[in-house]
Design an enzyme around this catalytic site. Structure first.
Site, short mmCIF file in Angstrom:
data_model
loop_
_atom_site.label_atom_id
_atom_site.label_comp_id
_atom_site.label_asym_id
_atom_site.label_seq_id
_atom_site.Cartn_x
_atom_site.Cartn_y
_atom_site.Cartn_z
N ASP A 278 43.99 35.29 42.98
CA ASP A 278 44.06 36.75 42.98
C ASP A 278 45.33 37.29 42.33
O ASP A 278 46.42 36.75 42.53
CB ASP A 278 43.99 37.28 44.42
CG ASP A 278 42.65 37.00 45.09
OD1 ASP A 278 41.74 36.51 44.40
OD2 ASP A 278 42.54 37.27 46.30
N TYR B 97 37.44 36.96 39.98
CA TYR B 97 36.47 36.54 41.02
C TYR B 97 35.25 37.46 41.03
O TYR B 97 34.11 37.00 41.07
CB TYR B 97 37.18 36.55 42.38
CG TYR B 97 36.36 36.02 43.52
CD1 TYR B 97 36.24 34.65 43.76
CD2 TYR B 97 35.71 36.89 44.40
CE1 TYR B 97 35.50 34.16 44.83
CE2 TYR B 97 34.98 36.42 45.47
CZ TYR B 97 34.88 35.05 45.68
OH TYR B 97 34.14 34.58 46.74
N GLY C 69 29.70 38.54 52.99
CA GLY C 69 30.91 39.32 53.14
C GLY C 69 32.03 38.41 53.62
O GLY C 69 32.04 37.21 53.33
#
Length: 248
Positions: free
Chosen positions: A95, A154, A185
């Site tokens: 990230d 991602y 999720g």
């Protein structure tokens, strides 16, 4: 002769992969987990499961490398005789906001999360076409559906996974093969539990209407259904399982 169907789960030693392997074994399949060359603990993982009565074979495969996947599939077919079910579950995150994201961060995530789906599915598909039966389940993410700050790589990869699913579903629908996407999720896995507790409680949980993280077993139950004969009419679908965090 063992005539149980054979299921291959990539990234089978991660939190979700582990739950899927266990559920599929208990559902009556022979189960094979693939694991990354960077993960050296396969023997221990297999032994722990065996002591719990769960037999899962483990094969070292680099899902980001086509030659490794092709060789791995050949070896699995040589050892088990067939592959009936493929769960493309392997995935990683790196990230960063796009401004700070390196080319390597982009390429590594795309190779592991999206290229891997092609790399594994193509060599597996031949056998499914021959037997006129197959189940391909691609694990995407809620963040592939709604986007996520700091996850351009991602989110792009996971959105691409469902495009792959829809096109392949059309190609093989008349051959007894279904292809579906499952988009979980936030689950109670090691990857999510690395998120700082304050971020989890202030940012993530308030976005989830049911008010908790999902359990890997809940997703594994959905995967097991999609593998079954009962799910023969479900193909090209993207099934969200995210506690109501994103609806569309």
């Amino acid at each position: 002769m063992d005539d149980r169907k054979v299921a291959v789960v990539t990234g089978g030693m991660g939190g979700l992969g582990d739950a899927i392997c266990t559920r599929l074994f208990r559902s009556g399949y022979r189960v094979v987990a693939t694991y990354s060359p960077r993960n050296q603990s396969a023997d221990e993982w297999v032994d722990v499961h065996r002591k719990e009565g769960i037999e899962v074979a483990a094969y070292k495969v680099d899902v980001s490398d086509y030659a490794s996947c092709d060789a791995g599939v050949r070896q699995i077919v040589s050892d088990t005789g067939r592959i009936d079910i493929l769960v493309n579950n392997a995935g990683i995150t790196k990230d960063a906001t796009l401004k700070k994201m390196t080319l390597e961060d982009w390429q590594t995530v795309l190779r592991t999360n999206l290229d891997s789906v092609f790399n594994m599915t193509r060599p597996v598909l031949h056998g499914m076409l021959e037997s006129q039966w197959g189940r391909i389940i691609n694990i995407s993410s809620v963040n592939g559906q709604k986007g996520a700050f700091g996850q351009v790589n991602y989110s792009a990869a996971k959105a691409g996974v469902h495009g792959f699913t829809k096109a392949l579903a059309l190609e093989v629908a008349s051959k007894g093969i279904t292809v579906n996407t499952v988009s979980p999720g936030y689950l109670r896995t090691k990857m999510v539990m690395k998120v700082p507790q304050d971020i989890l409680e202030s940012k993530i949980l308030p976005e989830i209407p049911v008010g908790r993280l999902g359990e890997p077993d809940e997703v594994a139950g959905l995967v097991a259904y999609l593998c079954s004969d009962e799910a023969a009419f479900v193909t090209g679908a993207n099934i969200a399982i995210n506690g109501g965090q994103h609806m569309h």
